[in-house]
Enzyme design. Structure first.
Site, mmCIF file in Angstrom:
data_model
loop_
_atom_site.group_PDB
_atom_site.id
_atom_site.type_symbol
_atom_site.label_atom_id
_atom_site.label_comp_id
_atom_site.label_asym_id
_atom_site.label_seq_id
_atom_site.Cartn_x
_atom_site.Cartn_y
_atom_site.Cartn_z
ATOM 1 C CB ILE A 19 -0.955 -0.012 1.227
ATOM 2 C CG1 ILE A 19 -2.039 1.056 1.100
ATOM 3 C CG2 ILE A 19 -0.180 0.102 2.533
ATOM 4 C CD1 ILE A 19 -3.152 0.927 2.135
ATOM 5 C CB CYS A 20 1.789 3.901 -1.810
ATOM 6 S SG CYS A 20 0.764 4.061 -3.291
ATOM 7 C CD GLN A 21 -1.517 9.521 1.134
ATOM 8 O OE1 GLN A 21 -0.740 9.100 1.980
ATOM 9 N NE2 GLN A 21 -2.686 10.023 1.451
ATOM 10 N N GLY A 44 -1.960 4.458 -4.540
ATOM 11 C CA GLY A 44 -1.934 3.226 -5.323
ATOM 12 C C GLY A 44 -0.916 3.240 -6.449
ATOM 13 C CB THR A 99 -2.918 5.643 3.080
ATOM 14 O OG1 THR A 99 -2.018 4.531 3.165
ATOM 15 C CG2 THR A 99 -3.200 6.141 4.472
#
Length: 106
Positions: A69-71, A73, A97
């Site tokens: 996961i990141c901010q 995608g 996120t």
């Protein structure tokens, strides 16, 4: 050249599917430490994208599955593509996120 012909070698899930999986999966947040400290999905472990891609064996085991996961995608998809090419079993969390509806942990 014909990248549109290449199918992703990794699976993806929507961020909305993550809640039912929490506690059963290993979730890796590939944002930088400052972003991670500002708020992350509970249970996510921080391993910045550049570090993971430079030395994946320090962070991951090829016999296990990891959700990335990141901010938004974008970084997680890039990370999943490269890790998948290296033989790692990874799942991209689309939406990241910023789309998470639960309370972020700080």
């Amino acid at each position: 050249m014909f990248s549109f012909l290449n199918k992703n070698k990794f699976k993806s899930i929507d961020i909305s599917e993550l809640e039912n999986l929490r506690g059963k999966i290993t979730l890796i947040d590939v944002r930088n430490p400052e972003e991670y400290r500002e708020g992350h999905v509970p249970g996510a472990k921080n391993a910045p994208m550049n570090f993971v891609l430079q030395s994946p064996e320090k962070y991951l085991n090829k016999s296990k599955e990891y959700y990335i996961i990141c901010q938004s995608g974008m970084r997680s998809a890039k990370t999943c593509g490269k890790l998948s090419d290296m033989g790692f079993n990874v799942v991209n969390v689309k939406g990241g996120t910023s789309s998470y509806n639960g309370n972020l942990q700080k």
